[in-house]
Design an enzyme around this catalytic site. Structure first.
Site, PDB file in Angstrom:
ATOM      1  N   LYS A  25       0.831  -1.204   0.000  1.00 42.45           N
ATOM      2  CA  LYS A  25       0.000   0.000   0.000  1.00 42.45           C
ATOM      3  C   LYS A  25       0.861   1.248   0.000  1.00 42.45           C
ATOM      4  CE  LYS A  25      -2.766   2.760   3.223  1.00 42.45           C
ATOM      5  NZ  LYS A  25      -1.725   3.783   3.479  1.00 42.45           N
ATOM      6  N   ARG A  96      -4.133  10.732   3.311  1.00 44.00           N
ATOM      7  CA  ARG A  96      -2.853  11.366   3.582  1.00 44.00           C
ATOM      8  C   ARG A  96      -1.935  11.379   2.360  1.00 44.00           C
ATOM      9  NH1 ARG A  96      -0.361  14.982   6.843  1.00 44.00           N
ATOM     10  NH2 ARG A  96       1.848  14.532   7.078  1.00 44.00           N
ATOM     11  N   CYS A 120      -5.424   8.765   8.239  1.00 37.98           N
ATOM     12  CA  CYS A 120      -5.685   8.320   9.604  1.00 37.98           C
ATOM     13  C   CYS A 120      -5.409   9.423  10.613  1.00 37.98           C
ATOM     14  CB  CYS A 120      -4.817   7.106   9.943  1.00 37.98           C
ATOM     15  SG  CYS A 120      -5.341   5.606   9.109  1.00 37.98           S
ATOM     16  N   PRO A 126       2.924  16.952  10.303  1.00 37.25           N
ATOM     17  CA  PRO A 126       3.271  18.182   9.590  1.00 37.25           C
ATOM     18  C   PRO A 126       3.962  17.905   8.262  1.00 37.25           C
ATOM     19  CG  PRO A 126       4.829  17.795  11.373  1.00 37.25           C
ATOM     20  CD  PRO A 126       3.747  16.763  11.518  1.00 37.25           C
ATOM     21  N   ILE A 330       7.592   7.487  16.396  1.00 38.90           N
ATOM     22  CA  ILE A 330       7.334   8.128  15.106  1.00 38.90           C
ATOM     23  C   ILE A 330       6.157   9.105  15.191  1.00 38.90           C
ATOM     24  CG2 ILE A 330       6.908   7.744  12.654  1.00 38.90           C
ATOM     25  CD1 ILE A 330       9.533   6.516  13.662  1.00 38.90           C
TER      26      ILE A 330
END
Length: 421
Positions: A25, A96, A120, A126, A330
């Site tokens: 993906k 996204r 999500c 950012p 992360i």
């Protein structure tokens, strides 16, 4: 009225058999925007997953003027008639990865107007490093009312050192630099397998990119890109999810169509917990016969433990013996699954970027919500091991990244079905 589905799982079955992993993906959602940079020829991309994010991108690039057709696992893109740099549909806002259109359109047209993306809801994500890279190449960037405008008279290659390691920025700036003048050197870059895949795809179209997967990427700009045929790499995250599910449920499963090297951090943790993992060519066998022990997990950029597998791993740790600590380095808000797992009897608490887990003997079936893609996968695993019936709502999040998840688990022996609400 929108049709809504839910997953209904009766837990307790062990898993046995083989599962075939689809194309990645995270690679596909970057490669499809990259394809619109081809001003000549047609791109045929296969090993494409049948997931909502791919369908979404297909609609977006059609709206920009591309001709797109799909077969069972391939997408054919003719971008020679691309006539718009203005990506402002509802689909753009939904996902996204639509931000890769910025780099692609900037490279192709030297301008882009793109709605700020969604995806999500896992905290502040950012795009400052993307903007830094575009500006370094000579573009002017403005953001107004949720729309990013990027424009340049010319894109000029330069040296760019990213302040933080960012997968998205690495890919997006690489896209723009591919059609810039001169040489661009990117440092402090991400090294994930799908970044290498995107670079390989661009090179197949005529780009000159060296060093993807290492600390430094060097891009010598070219004047044009031409369509090509390409096959997307297997999905590291989907594979890891089925590996973890096998360890949680017990049994023996062969995970096919994988690149074992991409799974080393996941395999190492499962072995540390007491599962057996064997590599054989393009497959991995996972075998689990007894109780597993808790371990500590810290997500890191590749080749470290993937953030996208943190939530499924948390479900496994909830039924493992002893204490575990999960540190999410992360993203700062990737513990929305914690409350849902708690409803199922898990002893898990999140504080900041850390989750503290005390293993319990059993989880109990419950009605839970998939708050995001990987949280949804975590709840599927929890439902597979829980006593009784689990209903998972809002599974459109799961459909964004896991093709036919209920069918694949059913073939492995799970009692799982999709029900229209």
């Amino acid at each position: 009225m929108r049709v809504m589905d839910k997953l209904v799982i009766k837990g307790g079955n062990t898993l046995h058999g083989k599962v075939d992993i689809n194309g990645a993906k995270n690679a596909a959602v970057a490669i499809i925007p990259s394809a619109i940079m081809a001003s000549e020829g047609i791109c045929t991309i296969d090993n494409i997953s049948d997931i909502e994010d791919v369908n979404c991108l297909e609609r977006i690039i059609k709206s920009l003027g591309c001709d797109v057709s799909c077969s069972s696992d391939a997408i054919i893109i003719d971008s020679t008639k691309l006539n718009s740099y203005n990506a402002n549909t509802e689909d753009v806002r939904k996902m996204r990865a639509s931000y890769y259109l910025i780099g692609a359109l900037l490279g192709r047209f030297k301008k882009a107007r793109v709605e700020l993306p969604g995806g999500c809801p896992i905290g502040a994500r950012p795009i400052d490093q993307h903007i830094k890279g575009f500006e370094a190449l000579g573009a002017e960037v403005t953001i107004d009312h949720g729309v990013i405008y990027v424009e340049a008279d010319r894109l000029i290659g330069t040296n760019i050192f990213f302040d933080v390691v960012s997968v998205g920025a690495t890919i997006n700036v690489m896209l723009a630099a591919t059609l810039a003048e001169g040489t661009t050197v990117l440092e402090n870059v991400a090294k994930e397998p799908h970044i290498v895949d995107v670079a390989n795809f661009l090179n197949s179209m005529g780009a000159d990119i060296k060093g993807a997967g290492t600390d430094i990427i060097r891009i010598s700009g070219v004047k044009k890109l031409t369509g090509c045929s390409y096959s997307v790499i297997p999905d590291q995250i989907e594979a890891g999810t089925y590996m973890i599910a096998t360890a949680a449920c017990g049994g023996e499963v062969i995970v096919n169509n994988v690149i074992p090297k991409h799974l080393e951090s996941i395999s190492a943790k499962l072995i540390e917990m007491g599962a057996e993992v064997e590599e054989n060519g393009d497959s991995v066998l996972v075998r689990c016969k007894g109780n597993l022990k808790g371990v500590n997990v810290k997500t890191l950029p590749y080749p470290g433990f993937p953030t996208d597998v943190q939530q499924p791993m948390s479900s496994l740790l909830c039924i493992s013996q002893g204490d575990s600590i999960v540190n999410e380095s992360i993203w700062e808000n990737r513990f929305k699954h914690v409350d849902e797992l708690s409803k199922m009897g898990a002893n898990i608490k999140a504080k900041g970027r850390t989750a503290y887990i005390k293993g319990v003997e059993k989880l109990q079936g419950s009605v839970v919500k998939a708050t995001d893609l990987r949280a949804g996968a975590a709840l599927v695993i929890a439902g597979l091991v829980a006593e009784g019936v689990t209903e998972i709502l809002d599974i459109e999040h799961i459909d964004r990244g896991y093709p036919h998840i209920e069918d694949k688990f059913k073939k492995l022996g799970a009692d799982i079905k999709r029900v229209t609400i």
